[in-house]
Design an enzyme around this catalytic site. Structure first.
Site, short mmCIF file in Angstrom:
data_model
loop_
_atom_site.label_atom_id
_atom_site.label_comp_id
_atom_site.label_asym_id
_atom_site.label_seq_id
_atom_site.Cartn_x
_atom_site.Cartn_y
_atom_site.Cartn_z
N PHE A 65 4.89 -14.01 13.86
CA PHE A 65 4.02 -15.01 13.12
C PHE A 65 3.66 -16.06 13.74
CE2 PHE A 65 2.97 -17.59 9.53
CZ PHE A 65 1.83 -16.60 8.99
N ASP A 110 -2.21 -20.60 9.44
CA ASP A 110 -1.15 -21.30 8.45
C ASP A 110 -0.07 -20.55 8.10
OD1 ASP A 110 -2.99 -19.17 7.22
OD2 ASP A 110 -1.90 -19.90 5.35
N ASP A 155 -4.92 -8.86 13.38
CA ASP A 155 -3.66 -8.44 13.49
C ASP A 155 -3.36 -6.87 13.33
OD1 ASP A 155 -0.80 -7.95 13.13
OD2 ASP A 155 -0.39 -9.18 11.24
N SER A 156 -3.69 -6.37 12.13
CA SER A 156 -3.62 -4.80 11.89
C SER A 156 -5.17 -4.45 12.15
CB SER A 156 -3.43 -4.54 10.31
OG SER A 156 -4.20 -5.02 9.65
N GLY A 157 -6.13 -5.40 12.11
CA GLY A 157 -7.51 -4.89 12.21
C GLY A 157 -8.10 -4.70 10.98
N ASN A 158 -7.35 -4.60 10.12
CA ASN A 158 -7.97 -4.24 8.60
C ASN A 158 -9.16 -5.23 8.20
OD1 ASN A 158 -6.54 -2.09 8.01
ND2 ASN A 158 -5.10 -3.17 7.07
N ARG A 196 -1.93 -26.18 9.45
CA ARG A 196 -3.21 -25.68 10.08
C ARG A 196 -3.60 -26.79 11.14
NH1 ARG A 196 -5.59 -21.40 7.29
NH2 ARG A 196 -5.21 -21.26 5.06
N GLU A 252 -13.37 -15.17 14.17
CA GLU A 252 -11.85 -15.07 13.32
C GLU A 252 -10.74 -15.68 14.06
OE1 GLU A 252 -10.08 -14.39 11.05
OE2 GLU A 252 -10.46 -12.29 10.19
N ASP A 253 -9.79 -16.13 13.18
CA ASP A 253 -8.43 -16.96 13.95
C ASP A 253 -7.95 -15.76 14.74
OD1 ASP A 253 -7.98 -15.59 11.59
OD2 ASP A 253 -6.69 -17.41 10.83
N LYS A 299 -3.08 -9.33 18.17
CA LYS A 299 -1.90 -8.91 18.26
C LYS A 299 -2.21 -7.48 18.43
CE LYS A 299 0.25 -12.10 15.03
NZ LYS A 299 0.89 -12.13 13.76
P1 IMP Z 1 -5.46 -8.15 9.70
O1 IMP Z 1 -6.38 -7.86 8.55
O2 IMP Z 1 -4.16 -7.55 9.65
O3 IMP Z 1 -6.06 -8.04 11.16
O4 IMP Z 1 -5.23 -9.68 9.49
C1 IMP Z 1 -5.95 -10.76 10.09
C2 IMP Z 1 -5.71 -11.88 9.04
O5 IMP Z 1 -4.33 -12.04 8.52
C3 IMP Z 1 -5.98 -13.28 9.80
O6 IMP Z 1 -7.25 -13.31 9.34
C4 IMP Z 1 -5.02 -14.24 9.30
O7 IMP Z 1 -5.41 -14.89 8.18
C5 IMP Z 1 -3.90 -13.28 9.02
N1 IMP Z 1 -2.78 -13.34 9.94
C6 IMP Z 1 -2.37 -12.26 10.71
N2 IMP Z 1 -1.41 -12.83 11.51
C7 IMP Z 1 -1.16 -14.05 11.46
C8 IMP Z 1 -0.12 -15.30 12.04
O8 IMP Z 1 0.50 -14.92 12.86
N3 IMP Z 1 -0.15 -16.32 11.44
C9 IMP Z 1 -1.28 -16.90 10.29
N4 IMP Z 1 -2.10 -15.78 9.94
C10 IMP Z 1 -1.86 -14.35 10.43
MG MG Z 2 -7.70 -15.27 8.52
#
Ligand code: IMP
Ligand code: MG
Length: 184
Positions: free
Chosen positions: A161, A168, A112-115, A174, A108-109, A140
């Site tokens: 962000f 992106d 964030d939340s982990g969802n 990107r 993964e890149d 994060k």
């Molecule tokens: P999660 O499901 O909240 O953990 O989010 C993960 C996804 O949200 C990542 O794979 C990214 O595509 C996107 N994302 C979260 N934070 C950022 C950011 O700061 N910049 C760009 N994409 C983000």
């Molecule tokens: Mg992503």
């Protein structure tokens, strides 16, 4: 859900940004991760599963730091648009590799939340892989709403962000060779 073709018209040519992780630091960290993965997956049947689109740059660099025989596959996913992560996901393009009995490493890149990671775990488990681990360039951890499994982590960053190195803003930026905070 695919974006309208002209959406880029609303994205500025340049954005104010501050470099957070330089290309050299990224390269050093990717080398270390590649070495760890090489040691841990010795003798295993590794499938690297890159999550599109954000992980495409990281996968390309990481794969070349892993000194093993392995397969690379991709899965494209998007969450519904919205400011809050709803936890509702669309698989736009599913994996093609047969992963039954094999050792899957999700790449993964950013977590964030982990969802997203939780969704992917549930999505892949029915295929009955031998193991599933997660490698993310960024996390994060302040933003975690659930505690996602992250086995290999590049950098833990503040929850602002970021763009670049695959990440992106509305599909753009990107290609920046570093990771940068976007400044409003
Ligand atoms: P999660 O499901 O909240 O953990 O989010 C993960 C996804 O949200 C990542 O794979 C990214 O595509 C996107 N994302 C979260 N934070 C950022 C950011 O700061 N910049 C760009 N994409 C983000
Ligand atoms: Mg992503």
């Amino acid at each position: 859900m695919y974006r309208e073709r002209n959406k880029g018209a609303n994205v500025p040519q340049q954005i104010n940004h501050k470099v957070l992780v330089e290309p050299e630091s990224i390269a050093d960290r990717v080398k270390v991760l590649g070495r760890q993965i090489t040691e841990d997956y010795e003798g295993k049947d590794l499938v690297i599963l890159g999550i599109l689109r954000g992980a495409f740059v990281f996968v390309a660099d990481l794969a070349r730091e892993i000194d093993l025989k392995f397969e690379v596959d991709f899965l494209a996913i998007s969450s519904y648009e919205g400011k809050e992560s709803t936890g509702k996901f669309v698989v736009q393009s599913d994996l093609r590799a047969q992963i039954k009995g094999r050792d899957v490493l999700i790449v993964e890149d950013i977590v964030d939340s982990g969802n997203t990671v939780s969704f992917l775990m549930n999505h892949l488990a029915p295929h009955k892989p031998n193991s599933i681990k997660v490698c993310s360039l960024l996390a994060k951890s302040e933003s975690y709403t659930k505690n996602p499994q992250v086995d290999y982590l590049g950098f833990d960053i503040p929850s602002a962000f970021v763009v670049g190195y695959g990440l992106d803003l509305d599909g753009y930026f990107r290609n920046l060779p570093y990771i940068a905070h976007v400044i409003d």
